[in-house]
Write an enzyme that holds these catalytic residues in place. Structure first.
Site, PDB file in Angstrom:
ATOM      1  N   HIS A  47      40.692  56.229  18.614  1.00 21.44           N
ATOM      2  CA  HIS A  47      39.405  56.915  18.506  1.00 21.44           C
ATOM      3  C   HIS A  47      39.318  58.101  19.451  1.00 21.44           C
ATOM      4  CE1 HIS A  47      35.144  57.164  17.435  1.00 21.44           C
ATOM      5  NE2 HIS A  47      34.883  57.362  18.715  1.00 21.44           N
ATOM      6  N   TYR A  50      43.312  60.536  19.066  1.00 19.20           N
ATOM      7  CA  TYR A  50      43.780  61.098  17.786  1.00 19.20           C
ATOM      8  C   TYR A  50      45.317  61.079  17.718  1.00 19.20           C
ATOM      9  CZ  TYR A  50      39.035  62.762  16.850  1.00 19.20           C
ATOM     10  OH  TYR A  50      37.689  62.832  16.607  1.00 19.20           O
ATOM     11  N   HIS A  93      30.437  56.340  13.228  1.00 14.41           N
ATOM     12  CA  HIS A  93      30.142  55.151  14.035  1.00 14.41           C
ATOM     13  C   HIS A  93      30.259  53.939  13.119  1.00 14.41           C
ATOM     14  CE1 HIS A  93      28.126  53.968  18.025  1.00 14.41           C
ATOM     15  NE2 HIS A  93      29.168  54.729  18.295  1.00 14.41           N
ATOM     16  N   ASN A  94      31.402  53.865  12.439  1.00 14.49           N
ATOM     17  CA  ASN A  94      31.600  52.862  11.400  1.00 14.49           C
ATOM     18  C   ASN A  94      31.717  51.449  11.940  1.00 14.49           C
ATOM     19  OD1 ASN A  94      31.766  55.141   9.773  1.00 14.49           O
ATOM     20  ND2 ASN A  94      33.998  55.143   9.750  1.00 14.49           N
ATOM     21  N   HIS A  95      32.643  51.250  12.837  1.00 15.21           N
ATOM     22  CA  HIS A  95      32.922  49.882  13.295  1.00 15.21           C
ATOM     23  C   HIS A  95      31.757  49.280  14.085  1.00 15.21           C
ATOM     24  CE1 HIS A  95      36.863  51.509  12.268  1.00 15.21           C
ATOM     25  NE2 HIS A  95      37.281  50.268  12.125  1.00 15.21           N
ATOM     26  N   SER A 311      27.811  52.835  27.883  1.00 13.92           N
ATOM     27  CA  SER A 311      26.348  52.885  27.920  1.00 13.92           C
ATOM     28  C   SER A 311      25.881  54.272  27.508  1.00 13.92           C
ATOM     29  CB  SER A 311      25.842  52.559  29.326  1.00 13.92           C
ATOM     30  OG  SER A 311      26.128  51.209  29.655  1.00 13.92           O
TER      31      SER A 311
END
Length: 732
Positions: A47, A50, A93-95, A311
């Protein structure tokens, strides 16, 4: 230096390979400390680094006279008119959204907003591209509800309108939803950069406190596939605070406006480790920080937890010592925590202390620019030839009216009003065309300039042919902008794929990047940035290759923009572009009426696409079009009904020659459905002919019926089917 790592196999638990551990040890000349290993694990994750895609992304076109900032920064910046600059980018922000739908989607919004903010731009609009499984599944409905709620609650709370996007439903996304969010911002004063220049300058952490929420969050979740144990990853998802984000936006913009900061970067994936390594690496400097100054919201946090916590609502600024007091004062006025972490050095190294202990001391570039770069094996899938040669689902249906009803009532085709009514899309009162249109159009405050933006990602097409499918995605997103009358200017992209360690997936990715580059070069669209999301795979099953393309365009004067809805009875309905009857492979008709995803997608004639865009811009400038609508998903039939419903008026058409179902449902590229006043229709036809665009007048606007010649549908019946389908499916 604190104790080095001794636990055998710990690096594997953190997602690093044996070879990567050896590379770390070679760079350091020793074994890493626990904190260093944790930092390398997030910064060398797929992530953040790359590492499987960088070698291919370098082939994309990135330069143009109007590109102010290209890839490599928080967002791209484009000059849309003399002296008017905007920033835009899309991220995934798929996962996290799979693990915790509401928080995952909300923090996805927060993250892309901070990317825009880091460039010195005020965020003014959001668009979301969402993918879910079929809605007969209760879990899919749960994901839809949570993700839409997360997007709306966060965006509404920070005062950034969600003005458009798309929502697609396919079985392959059942266990891998895609949440891609784009943001647009306006440069109000200065362009900022994420660089730590000037040894001796202070490094200031601004924003929320640091906790264990988000430790190994996006960086780790987005760097591996999912299995039955995925629920155990729930604590890794970040928790957002939109009210803190709003304060952060205003404080950072004031700091930029008053010229108080020299560099700015958000803290997203990788936590503090990301900006404190990337900012000095870009500038060729170093950094020395003491994380004992970091306000921690939980007791007993270890140094490694502070460094990799994701955070939310935090930014890192580089500040001249003489301006430090003023920076801290602005933060206090906005009720934001701000602490001096350390300073920029000329060592080229990142030194991290936790009070009296040195917990990390590494070359800054080793964490960022020197991350691994892999040329992974790629192999064309063996099943692809069989799929392409299989029947494409283009047989005529027994009842055309019933076929249209099936397509219109599909949640993927039907109105997304259920979702966008939860979004406030009129904040700032600059939204001229919002959800439900081909592209969002926003007037920029204090100018007569409007910007148009659209996102598009035809996963079915890319499944059948990732090269051609990606070219079609670029063309459609650009066409969506062009039908408003705007000139497409630049591209951002979010490339969503399965496991890159599988040669078949890597081949899909390479072909998609090749298609993206070829289409962008042909349409003169530089790529200003984007995101790659790999490992969208659960239990060995990957999503369709899904490159989501965002296109930005500009229009002057703003009032010249064109909407998609029919208007006045008697207006001529004109079809621009050529319809090819064979273009049903991967279509909505084939998938929804015949239940088939096979064959080949439509073939894109890129020069025909260019000619159509030029025509649309000229016609808008000469006020020849009353409405204009992209003709793509669902074909001419859906374009006609959508235009009628948008204007609340019917139509009567005579279909062009050919098999009716192919004329109605073909998804041939490079087409638009437009209307013109009766007295202007001939001028439009002449302009199209002069521009080399096929043109035919097929009917006129009027009445309360959608009359296709061979059959008709009452306008109120079409409205009920189209407008309520998604809500009904979610209520089942």
């Amino acid at each position: 230096m604190t104790t080095t790592v001794a636990t055998t196999g710990l690096h594997r638990e953190l997602g690093l390979t044996d070879e990567e551990l050896a590379a770390i040890e070679a760079r350091l000349g020793r074994s890493p400390t626990y904190t260093e290993l944790a930092m390398f694990s997030v910064m060398w994750s797929e992530h953040c680094s790359y590492k499987s895609s960088r070698a291919h992304l370098g082939s994309l076109p990135t330069e143009a006279p109007h590109v102010v900032v290209g890839p490599g920064e928080g967002a791209g910046i484009v000059e849309v008119a003399p002296g008017v600059r905007v920033a835009f980018k899309i991220e995934s922000h798929n996962h996290p959204s799979l693990v915790e739908p509401s928080s995952g989607a909300a923090t996805g919004v927060g993250g892309i907003v901070r990317d825009i903010l880091s460039m010195g731009a005020r965020p003014i609009a959001l668009l979301d591209s969402l993918r879910f499984g079929l809605l007969d599944d209760a879990h899919a409905r749960y994901l839809v509800d949570g993700i839409v709620s997360g997007i709306s609650s966060y965006g509404n709370s920070i005062g950034v309108p969600t003005v458009g996007g798309e929502m697609v439903f396919e079985d392959c996304y059942a266990e891998n939803p895609l949440v891609n969010v784009a943001c647009l911002g306006v440069i109000e004063d200065r362009v900022m950069h994420g660089r730590a220049e000037g040894p001796g300058r202070a490094v200031v952490l601004i924003g929320s406190s640091t906790g264990r929420d988000g430790i190994g969050g996006a960086s780790v979740l987005a760097s591996a596939g999912f299995d039955d144990a995925s629920s155990s990853k729930r604590p890794s998802v970040q928790v957002g605070d939109p009210f803190a984000e709003k304060l952060l936006i205003e404080a950072c913009l004031e700091l930029t406006r008053k010229d108080l900061i020299a560099g700015l970067q958000d803290l997203g994936a990788g936590g503090i480790s990301c900006p404190v390594s990337e900012m000095p690496a870009k500038a060729g400097t170093g950094m020395s920080i003491d994380i004992s100054a970091v306000r921690r919201r939980e007791e007993g946090m270890e140094a490694f937890e502070v460094m990799i916590s994701e955070s939310q609502e935090r930014m890192l600024a580089v500040v001249e010592p003489a301006k430090l007091e003023a920076v801290l004062g602005v933060c206090a006025e906005w009720e934001l925590e701000a602490c001096v972490l350390g300073e920029v050095t000329d060592s080229g190294r990142l030194e991290v202390r936790d009070g009296g202990d040195i917990v990390a001391d590494v070359p800054a570039a080793s964490l960022s620019e020197e991350a691994p770069l892999y040329e992974r094996p790629a192999r064309r899938p063996e099943w692809l030839a069989r799929l392409r040669s299989a029947p494409a689902g283009d047989d005529p249906p027994p009842d055309l009216r019933a076929a249209l009803a099936t397509v219109l009532a599909s949640p993927g085709v039907a109105s997304k009003r259920w979702a966008w009514e939860q979004y406030d899309h009129m904040i700032f009162l600059g939204t001229m065309r919002g959800p439900g249109e081909d592209a969002a159009v926003l007037r920029l405050a204090g100018s007569d300039v409007a910007v148009a933006m659209s996102v598009d990602g035809p996963g079915r097409y890319c499944y059948l042919d990732p090269y051609e499918g990606t070219r079609l995605a670029v063309a459609e997103a650009a066409r969506n902008v062009a039908v408003t009358g705007a000139r497409p200017l630049a591209v951002t992209n979010c490339l969503n794929f399965g496991n890159p360690e599988k040669p078949e997936v890597m081949w899909q990715f390479q072909e998609a990047v090749r298609g993206l580059g070829d289409a962008c070069r042909a349409l003169d669209l530089p790529v200003t940035g984007g995101n790659v999301s790999f490992y969208n795979e659960t239990k060995g099953r990957a999503i369709y290759p899904t490159p989501v393309i965002g296109v930005l365009g500009a229009l002057t004067p703003a009032d010249a923009s064109v909407g998609c809805g029919f208007s006045r009875a008697g207006d001529a309905i004109v079809l621009l572009g050529a319809t090819h009857p064979e273009d049903l492979g991967g279509s909505d008709f084939a998938a929804l009426v015949h239940g088939i995803v096979a064959g080949r997608p439509p073939r894109l004639d890129i020069e025909a696409e260019r000619r159509l865009h030029r025509l649309l811009q000229k016609a808008a400038a000469r006020s020849l079009m009353v409405s204009a609508h992209d003709c793509s998903g669902g074909g001419l039939a859906v374009a006609l009904v959508e235009s009628a419903l948008a204007g609340e008026v019917g139509f009567a058409v005579t279909l062009p020659h050919g098999a009716a179902h192919r004329v109605l449902f073909s998804e041939s590229a490079s087409r638009a459905l437009v209307t013109a006043r009766a007295e202007a229709a001939q001028a439009l036809v002449t302009l199209a002919a002069e521009g080399g665009v096929p043109v035919v007048v097929i009917g006129e606007v009027g009445g309360l019926t959608c009359d296709f010649g061979g059959f008709s549908v009452a306008l109120d019946e079409a409205t009920n089917s189209y407008e309520t389908a998604l809500g009904r499916a979610l209520a089942d």
